[in-house]
Design an enzyme around this catalytic site. Structure first.
Site, PDB file in Angstrom:
ATOM      1  N   HIS A 260      13.921   0.214 102.418  1.00 28.50           N
ATOM      2  CA  HIS A 260      13.525  -1.534 102.897  1.00 28.50           C
ATOM      3  C   HIS A 260      11.949  -1.775 102.389  1.00 28.50           C
ATOM      4  O   HIS A 260      11.400  -1.232 102.926  1.00 28.50           O
ATOM      5  CB  HIS A 260      14.797  -2.046 103.214  1.00 28.50           C
ATOM      6  CG  HIS A 260      14.344  -2.359 104.494  1.00 28.50           C
ATOM      7  ND1 HIS A 260      13.526  -2.477 105.239  1.00 28.50           N
ATOM      8  CD2 HIS A 260      15.405  -2.123 104.918  1.00 28.50           C
ATOM      9  CE1 HIS A 260      13.577  -3.185 106.417  1.00 28.50           C
ATOM     10  NE2 HIS A 260      15.087  -1.820 106.402  1.00 28.50           N
TER      11      HIS A 260
ATOM     12  N   HIS B 297      10.617  -1.356 105.800  1.00 31.11           N
ATOM     13  CA  HIS B 297      10.043  -0.047 106.376  1.00 31.11           C
ATOM     14  C   HIS B 297       8.526   0.096 105.326  1.00 31.11           C
ATOM     15  O   HIS B 297       7.747   0.468 105.946  1.00 31.11           O
ATOM     16  CB  HIS B 297      10.933   1.248 105.560  1.00 31.11           C
ATOM     17  CG  HIS B 297      12.079   0.763 106.416  1.00 31.11           C
ATOM     18  ND1 HIS B 297      13.271   0.616 105.669  1.00 31.11           N
ATOM     19  CD2 HIS B 297      11.693   0.840 107.321  1.00 31.11           C
ATOM     20  CE1 HIS B 297      13.853   0.886 106.180  1.00 31.11           C
ATOM     21  NE2 HIS B 297      13.887   1.228 107.366  1.00 31.11           N
TER      22      HIS B 297
ATOM     23  N   CYS C  52      25.897  -1.006 120.807  1.00 28.39           N
ATOM     24  CA  CYS C  52      25.632  -1.080 119.276  1.00 28.39           C
ATOM     25  C   CYS C  52      24.434  -0.229 118.330  1.00 28.39           C
ATOM     26  O   CYS C  52      23.642   0.208 118.807  1.00 28.39           O
ATOM     27  CB  CYS C  52      24.375  -2.241 118.991  1.00 28.39           C
ATOM     28  SG  CYS C  52      24.033  -2.610 116.716  1.00 28.39           S
TER      29      CYS C  52
ATOM     30  N   CYS D 296      21.579  -0.498 116.242  1.00 28.37           N
ATOM     31  CA  CYS D 296      20.587  -0.294 116.553  1.00 28.37           C
ATOM     32  C   CYS D 296      20.279   0.601 117.925  1.00 28.37           C
ATOM     33  O   CYS D 296      19.552   1.155 118.251  1.00 28.37           O
ATOM     34  CB  CYS D 296      19.176  -1.289 117.205  1.00 28.37           C
ATOM     35  SG  CYS D 296      20.263  -2.554 118.010  1.00 28.37           S
TER      36      CYS D 296
ATOM     37  N   CYS E 176      26.272  -7.996 118.350  1.00 28.07           N
ATOM     38  CA  CYS E 176      24.762  -7.057 119.011  1.00 28.07           C
ATOM     39  C   CYS E 176      23.706  -7.817 118.684  1.00 28.07           C
ATOM     40  O   CYS E 176      23.606  -9.577 117.492  1.00 28.07           O
ATOM     41  CB  CYS E 176      24.227  -6.363 118.554  1.00 28.07           C
ATOM     42  SG  CYS E 176      22.513  -5.716 117.730  1.00 28.07           S
TER      43      CYS E 176
ATOM     44  N   HIS F 189      21.423  -7.944 115.446  1.00 29.25           N
ATOM     45  CA  HIS F 189      22.164  -7.839 114.287  1.00 29.25           C
ATOM     46  C   HIS F 189      23.236  -8.823 114.247  1.00 29.25           C
ATOM     47  O   HIS F 189      23.490  -7.985 113.188  1.00 29.25           O
ATOM     48  CB  HIS F 189      22.514  -5.783 113.843  1.00 29.25           C
ATOM     49  CG  HIS F 189      21.183  -5.274 114.041  1.00 29.25           C
ATOM     50  ND1 HIS F 189      20.846  -4.385 115.875  1.00 29.25           N
ATOM     51  CD2 HIS F 189      20.246  -4.806 113.516  1.00 29.25           C
ATOM     52  CE1 HIS F 189      19.675  -3.373 114.868  1.00 29.25           C
ATOM     53  NE2 HIS F 189      19.441  -3.700 113.443  1.00 29.25           N
TER      54      HIS F 189
ATOM     55  N   LYS G 114      17.003 -13.029 106.680  1.00 27.31           N
ATOM     56  CA  LYS G 114      16.465 -12.054 107.287  1.00 27.31           C
ATOM     57  C   LYS G 114      17.191 -11.147 106.540  1.00 27.31           C
ATOM     58  O   LYS G 114      17.691 -11.140 106.012  1.00 27.31           O
ATOM     59  CB  LYS G 114      16.688 -11.326 108.718  1.00 27.31           C
ATOM     60  CG  LYS G 114      15.900 -10.356 109.577  1.00 27.31           C
ATOM     61  CD  LYS G 114      16.772 -10.044 110.865  1.00 27.31           C
ATOM     62  CE  LYS G 114      17.364  -9.140 111.457  1.00 27.31           C
ATOM     63  NZ  LYS G 114      17.657  -8.950 112.403  1.00 27.31           N
TER      64      LYS G 114
ATOM     65  N   LYS H 299      18.892  -4.033 106.268  1.00 24.62           N
ATOM     66  CA  LYS H 299      20.442  -3.114 105.493  1.00 24.62           C
ATOM     67  C   LYS H 299      21.784  -4.293 106.164  1.00 24.62           C
ATOM     68  O   LYS H 299      22.640  -4.099 104.873  1.00 24.62           O
ATOM     69  CB  LYS H 299      20.243  -1.807 105.858  1.00 24.62           C
ATOM     70  CG  LYS H 299      19.333  -1.114 104.640  1.00 24.62           C
ATOM     71  CD  LYS H 299      19.147   0.613 105.758  1.00 24.62           C
ATOM     72  CE  LYS H 299      18.255   0.434 106.844  1.00 24.62           C
ATOM     73  NZ  LYS H 299      17.708   1.501 107.127  1.00 24.62           N
TER      74      LYS H 299
HETATM   75  N1  MSP Z   1      14.513   4.361 114.283  1.00 25.09           N
HETATM   76  C1  MSP Z   1      15.099   3.130 114.844  1.00 25.09           C
HETATM   77  C2  MSP Z   1      12.613   3.352 115.171  1.00 25.09           C
HETATM   78  C3  MSP Z   1      12.503   4.207 116.370  1.00 25.09           C
HETATM   79  S1  MSP Z   1      10.672   4.343 117.092  1.00 25.09           S
HETATM   80  C4  MSP Z   1      10.536   6.124 117.659  1.00 25.09           C
HETATM   81  C5  MSP Z   1      14.013   2.303 113.607  1.00 25.09           C
HETATM   82  N2  MSP Z   1      14.032   2.685 112.589  1.00 25.09           N
HETATM   83  S2  MSP Z   1      14.814   1.032 111.401  1.00 25.09           S
HETATM   84  O1  MSP Z   1      14.931   1.781 110.364  1.00 25.09           O
HETATM   85  O2  MSP Z   1      15.403   0.452 111.773  1.00 25.09           O
HETATM   86  O3  MSP Z   1      12.649   0.629 111.670  1.00 25.09           O
HETATM   87  C6  MSP Z   1      11.969   0.816 111.742  1.00 25.09           C
HETATM   88  C7  MSP Z   1      11.206   0.518 111.696  1.00 25.09           C
HETATM   89  O4  MSP Z   1      11.322  -1.331 110.258  1.00 25.09           O
HETATM   90  C8  MSP Z   1      10.300  -0.908 112.584  1.00 25.09           C
HETATM   91  O5  MSP Z   1       9.789  -1.537 112.887  1.00 25.09           O
HETATM   92  C9  MSP Z   1      11.774  -1.955 112.575  1.00 25.09           C
HETATM   93  O6  MSP Z   1      11.281  -3.439 113.168  1.00 25.09           O
HETATM   94  C10 MSP Z   1      11.070  -2.655 110.837  1.00 25.09           C
HETATM   95  N3  MSP Z   1      11.461  -2.839 109.737  1.00 25.09           N
HETATM   96  C11 MSP Z   1      12.956  -3.223 109.816  1.00 25.09           C
HETATM   97  N4  MSP Z   1      13.535  -4.019 109.428  1.00 25.09           N
HETATM   98  C12 MSP Z   1      12.134  -5.258 108.744  1.00 25.09           C
HETATM   99  C13 MSP Z   1      11.598  -6.397 107.857  1.00 25.09           C
HETATM  100  N5  MSP Z   1      13.000  -6.633 107.199  1.00 25.09           N
HETATM  101  N6  MSP Z   1      10.565  -6.625 108.047  1.00 25.09           N
HETATM  102  C14 MSP Z   1       9.430  -6.273 109.172  1.00 25.09           C
HETATM  103  N7  MSP Z   1       9.325  -5.100 109.272  1.00 25.09           N
HETATM  104  C15 MSP Z   1      11.351  -4.238 109.451  1.00 25.09           C
HETATM  105  O7  MSP Z   1      14.445   0.645 114.250  1.00 25.09           O
END
Ligand code: MSP
Length: 492
Positions: free
Chosen positions: A20, A23, A128, A131, A145, A148, A295, A298
């Protein structure tokens, strides 16, 4: 920073669905910083990747009716595609299923165990899977959580524990003595306050989650997914080999604010246990919300597909928007309306027009860079020192605004000088000033909008320069220019 080398990482994403915009945002920001440091002449290693084990992925695979391995192999393609389509210049894309990562994870687990800092016990508590985090009763809000809002599950099983409580003081000392350890600084204070409450021992294995790295001393357990994922930062650069020695400690771990605790309290404790120096900076960026103020995640269901935006606009339009719109370190909003506005007003009107007008005027007067010097007044409008300082402080949005402010000065310079009314040396001086300024603008923009920078360079017949080349009067007279395709088309 310094020593001529720079190591930057992003969080590794859960490939539990399509990538998304959150990422995309993190990768674009890290890419901008990595590219900037390359332009400073440093040797950069930029790591990104996917976090593929654990209960969350296992559940998603089950829902999709697939084996976890097959599921992640399928999903990871989208994350790699995201990197490609956004021009992310990562040096490695690590998957936690990579054999070298698995070995390093087990080695580090074993090392801590051999030191007597991992013991077998029983875990009972809330978990949870969204996360992949353990919570106490008081952490939960209405049984859900705190991050989330998903219902936490009760877990009660045999588990290995890491004596994280023993590291409370050391973690605190490091945070307090190193003002740059966590940025923005407000986040550091938050973490300090939390650590002061004391660290609890951490459950680092799961007996009922088969999709994970096998605990090296007990094959009935798998390593807790964070006790696997965090280690990517050292396995990804070949711990404990020469590349690791060269690049560690990391200069920046770029992550979202929701996982700052994992990247400080937990990560620091693990590193302290294996006697690896701590990272220089953990930078916590904000979250992207949709224009509706929701926010974006997913689990929340309000997902914006970055690939779709890239296809509709372009990689650079999205990169520009994300880097310019969202104050780095704070939350920000995404809306297509705001993106269009910036595309039309800033990329097309300010930058695109400047390039186009300059090239057209030079083509009309012979198609070559004239022999002249850049106007002294115009030179003063570029504050390179400020841009460098802003980049150093991770104020990417301000640095980009400052570069565009110089482009604005160039447009104003054209309007004031009215070169179409001039000829001879006077005209040459104006055209040279503009071409020389655009050569510099193109270098400075490369970390932000690399495709555009490349197109500008092509039109002006120059190669990619470094920050050291951002000095005026370095454009070689006689260089042929060639009008290219329009850089940005306005969208109504
Ligand atoms: N897998 C763990 C991270 C492990 S690092 C050793 C994780 N994955 S995640 O896919 O949920 O998130 C990946 C990154 O994207 C995280 O840094 C998270 O904060 C960031 N984001 C997820 N949603 C976001 C937004 N809506 N906006 C900005 N960044 C966001 O957490």
């Amino acid at each position: 920073m310094g020593n001529g080398k720079f190591y930057i990482t992003t969080a590794i994403d859960y490939p539990s669905g399509r990538p998304h915009l959150g990422h995309a945002y993190e990768k674009v920001a890290a890419d901008c910083i990595a590219r900037w440091h390359r332009l400073l002449g440093e040797e950069v290693f930029f790591l990104t990747g996917t976090d593929e084990h654990g209960s969350k992925i296992m559940k998603k695979a089950q829902e999709a009716g697939k084996e976890p391995e097959a599921y992640v192999d399928e999903m990871v393609v989208f994350f790699k595609q995201l990197c490609d389509s956004l021009n992310i210049s990562n040096d490695r894309f690590i998957r936690t299923t990579d054999a070298d990562h698995v070995k390093v994870s087990q080695d580090i687990f074993k090392k801590i165990y051999d030191k007597g800092e991992i013991y077998l016990g029983n875990y009972s508590g809330w978990y949870c899977s969204e996360c992949e985090t353990f919570y106490t009763e008081k952490d939960l809000a209405d049984g859900k959580c705190p991050t989330h809002g998903k219902k936490a599950e009760w877990v009660s099983e045999e588990s290995y524990f890491f004596k994280m409580s023993a590291y409370t003081q050391k973690v605190l000392d490091f945070l307090e003595k190193n003002p740059e350890s966590v940025l923005p600084s407000g986040k550091r204070k938050e973490i300090i306050n939390r650590v002061k409450e004391g660290l609890n021992d951490l459950s680092v294995s799961r007996a009922n989650v088969p999709w994970g790295i096998t605990v090296p001393i007990n094959e009935k357990h798998t390593q807790y997914v964070w006790m696997d994922a965090l280690l990517n930062y050292v396995s990804g650069i070949g711990y404990p080999g020469t590349n690791f020695k060269k690049f560690w400690p990391a200069d920046v771990h770029l992550i979202g604010k929701d996982i700052l605790w994992h990247h400080t309290a937990i990560w620091y404790s693990i590193l302290l246990a294996v006697e690896i120096p701590l990272p220089k900076t953990v930078f916590s960026h904000g979250f992207i919300n949709t224009a509706l103020g929701e926010k974006m995640s997913k689990s929340g269901g309000t997902v914006i597909d970055p690939l779709e935006i890239v296809n509709t606009y372009s990689s650079d339009v999205l990169r520009y928007f994300l880097l310019r719109e969202i104050p780095f370190g704070q939350d920000g909003n995404f809306s297509e309306e705001a993106l269009k506005e910036r595309l039309n007003n800033e990329l097309a009107n300010e930058l695109g027009n400047l390039v186009n007008r300059t090239i057209v005027m030079i083509e009309k007067s012979g198609g070559k860079i004239p022999d002249a010097k850049t106007d002294a007044g115009l030179q003063k409008k570029l504050n390179l020192k400020k841009i460098k300082e802003l980049m150093e402080k991770f104020e990417l949005h301000h640095a980009l605004a400052e570069i565009f402010s110089f482009a604005g000065s160039c447009n104003q310079f054209i309007n004031e000088k009215e070169p179409w009314k001039l000829d001879g040396k006077e005209k040459d001086a104006v055209l040279y000033s503009l071409a020389d300024s655009l050569r510099i603008i193109s270098i400075l923009l490369q970390p932000f909008i690399p495709e555009t920078s490349k197109k500008i360079n092509q039109q002006f017949g120059v190669n990619q320069g470094l920050i050291a080349d951002c000095e005026f009067n370095k454009f070689k007279a006689g260089t042929k220019v060639k009008k290219g395709e329009i850089l940005f088309r306005k969208i109504e």
